[in-house]
Design a protein around this motif. Structure first.
Motif, mmCIF file in Angstrom:
data_model
loop_
_atom_site.group_PDB
_atom_site.id
_atom_site.type_symbol
_atom_site.label_atom_id
_atom_site.label_comp_id
_atom_site.label_asym_id
_atom_site.label_seq_id
_atom_site.Cartn_x
_atom_site.Cartn_y
_atom_site.Cartn_z
ATOM 1 N N ARG A 60 0.848 -1.408 0.040
ATOM 2 C CA ARG A 60 -0.066 0.098 0.081
ATOM 3 C C ARG A 60 0.907 1.508 0.111
ATOM 4 N N GLY A 61 2.018 1.184 0.866
ATOM 5 C CA GLY A 61 2.769 2.571 0.795
ATOM 6 C C GLY A 61 3.462 2.813 -0.545
ATOM 7 N N MET A 62 3.400 2.039 -1.367
ATOM 8 C CA MET A 62 4.030 2.369 -2.565
ATOM 9 C C MET A 62 3.153 2.590 -3.914
ATOM 10 N N LEU A 63 1.968 2.379 -3.663
ATOM 11 C CA LEU A 63 0.840 2.445 -4.810
ATOM 12 C C LEU A 63 0.957 3.401 -5.582
ATOM 13 N N GLU A 64 0.754 4.769 -5.119
ATOM 14 C CA GLU A 64 0.852 5.636 -5.968
ATOM 15 C C GLU A 64 2.212 6.276 -6.775
ATOM 16 N N PHE A 65 3.482 5.730 -6.260
ATOM 17 C CA PHE A 65 4.361 5.797 -6.889
ATOM 18 C C PHE A 65 4.745 4.603 -7.939
ATOM 19 N N TRP A 66 4.284 3.499 -7.599
ATOM 20 C CA TRP A 66 4.464 2.565 -8.546
ATOM 21 C C TRP A 66 3.487 2.506 -9.721
ATOM 22 N N VAL A 67 2.360 3.141 -9.828
ATOM 23 C CA VAL A 67 1.374 3.345 -10.969
ATOM 24 C C VAL A 67 1.730 4.543 -11.768
ATOM 25 N N ASP A 68 2.599 5.628 -11.165
ATOM 26 C CA ASP A 68 2.902 6.804 -12.084
ATOM 27 C C ASP A 68 3.941 6.641 -12.727
ATOM 28 N N PRO A 69 3.692 6.803 -14.180
ATOM 29 C CA PRO A 69 5.094 6.548 -15.136
ATOM 30 C C PRO A 69 6.198 7.536 -14.873
ATOM 31 N N ASP A 70 5.857 8.829 -14.261
ATOM 32 C CA ASP A 70 6.880 9.688 -14.217
ATOM 33 C C ASP A 70 7.557 9.506 -12.735
ATOM 34 N N SER A 71 7.095 8.614 -12.219
ATOM 35 C CA SER A 71 7.921 8.287 -10.862
ATOM 36 C C SER A 71 9.198 7.135 -11.099
ATOM 37 N N PRO A 72 10.296 7.730 -10.289
ATOM 38 C CA PRO A 72 11.359 6.761 -10.517
ATOM 39 C C PRO A 72 11.009 5.144 -9.946
ATOM 40 N N TYR A 73 9.660 4.932 -9.474
ATOM 41 C CA TYR A 73 9.547 3.890 -8.791
ATOM 42 C C TYR A 73 8.384 2.924 -9.508
ATOM 43 N N PHE A 74 8.106 3.443 -10.917
ATOM 44 C CA PHE A 74 7.255 3.073 -11.830
ATOM 45 C C PHE A 74 7.276 1.417 -11.963
ATOM 46 N N LYS A 75 6.300 0.772 -11.820
ATOM 47 C CA LYS A 75 6.395 -0.436 -12.447
ATOM 48 C C LYS A 75 5.508 -0.737 -13.791
ATOM 49 N N GLU A 76 6.189 -1.487 -14.636
ATOM 50 C CA GLU A 76 5.500 -1.697 -15.885
ATOM 51 C C GLU A 76 4.447 -2.279 -16.122
ATOM 52 N N ILE A 77 4.003 -3.182 -14.989
ATOM 53 C CA ILE A 77 2.872 -3.709 -15.158
ATOM 54 C C ILE A 77 1.507 -2.980 -14.975
ATOM 55 N N PHE A 78 1.725 -1.698 -14.654
ATOM 56 C CA PHE A 78 0.518 -0.861 -14.378
ATOM 57 C C PHE A 78 0.480 -0.040 -15.746
ATOM 58 N N ALA A 79 1.156 -0.043 -16.644
ATOM 59 C CA ALA A 79 0.958 0.326 -18.177
ATOM 60 C C ALA A 79 0.166 -0.522 -18.880
ATOM 61 N N GLU A 80 0.052 -1.616 -18.403
ATOM 62 C CA GLU A 80 -0.699 -2.900 -19.480
ATOM 63 C C GLU A 80 -2.153 -2.390 -19.607
ATOM 64 N N ASP A 81 -2.586 -2.915 -20.727
ATOM 65 C CA ASP A 81 -4.125 -2.354 -20.986
ATOM 66 C C ASP A 81 -4.895 -3.829 -20.225
ATOM 67 N N ARG A 82 -5.047 -3.556 -19.006
ATOM 68 C CA ARG A 82 -5.779 -4.456 -18.476
ATOM 69 C C ARG A 82 -7.058 -3.876 -17.225
ATOM 70 N N LYS A 83 -7.794 -4.684 -16.842
ATOM 71 C CA LYS A 83 -8.731 -4.183 -15.769
ATOM 72 C C LYS A 83 -8.021 -4.444 -14.503
ATOM 73 N N PHE A 84 -7.708 -3.490 -13.613
ATOM 74 C CA PHE A 84 -6.801 -3.655 -12.448
ATOM 75 C C PHE A 84 -7.719 -3.853 -11.220
ATOM 76 N N VAL A 85 -7.791 -4.624 -10.523
ATOM 77 C CA VAL A 85 -8.921 -5.001 -9.330
ATOM 78 C C VAL A 85 -7.881 -5.100 -8.059
ATOM 79 N N PHE A 86 -7.933 -4.107 -7.193
ATOM 80 C CA PHE A 86 -6.985 -4.071 -5.983
ATOM 81 C C PHE A 86 -7.784 -4.751 -4.762
ATOM 82 N N HIS A 87 -7.184 -5.243 -3.900
ATOM 83 C CA HIS A 87 -7.614 -5.906 -2.650
ATOM 84 C C HIS A 87 -6.724 -5.758 -1.497
ATOM 85 N N CYS A 88 -7.465 -5.784 -0.506
ATOM 86 C CA CYS A 88 -6.796 -5.945 0.771
ATOM 87 C C CYS A 88 -7.377 -7.035 1.682
ATOM 88 N N ALA A 89 -7.292 -6.948 2.981
ATOM 89 C CA ALA A 89 -8.036 -7.955 3.868
ATOM 90 C C ALA A 89 -9.509 -7.904 4.024
#
Length: 129
Positions: A60-89
């Motif tokens: 959770r603490g990295m979410l906004e940074f991992w989805v932001d393509p301008d962030s140095p922490y960006f993860k390519e998975i979030f650039a994929e053309d898919r439906k993203f469904v998030f969950h927690c407990a």
């Protein structure tokens, strides 16, 4: 100290604005290549209770940074053309998280009642080992 808004109110407000997916519906989508399930739980939660097969772990603490393509922490998975469904407990953290993502312009949904209901309804679970 009196809060101006409680965490419960934040969750309720978020739920009024986001797409919520029922557990049975997401169980039916678990093998859909067009759907990416993202687990926001702490690594210890995943180790203790297992995880949804094929889910991507994003603390959770990295979410906004991992989805932001301008962030140095960006993860390519979030650039994929898919439906993203998030969950927690239980669906609280994911509701607030998806509301934040939608504010950022990242379209996403969340598992309404979280991993605990996923397990209760017999959704598939993997464990390390």
């Amino acid at each position: 100290m009196a809060l101006t808004k409680t965490s419960a109110q934040m969750v309720a407000d978020a739920r009024a604005r986001i797409e919520e997916i029922e557990t049975a519906d997401l169980i039916a989508m678990v093998d859909d290549p067009g759907v990416q399930i993202v687990d926001l739980r702490d690594p210890r939660e995943r180790e203790r209770t297992g995880y949804i097969p094929g889910s991507f772990h994003c603390p959770r603490g990295m979410l906004e940074f991992w989805v932001d393509p301008d962030s140095p922490y960006f993860k390519e998975i979030f650039a994929e053309d898919r439906k993203f469904v998030f969950h927690c407990a239980s669906g609280w953290r994911s509701a607030i998280s998806v509301d934040t993502l939608n504010d950022m312009g990242f379209k996403a949904a969340h598992l309404k009642n979280g991993f605990s209901e996923w397990v209760k309804l017999g959704g598939p679970v993997e464990t390390k080992g």
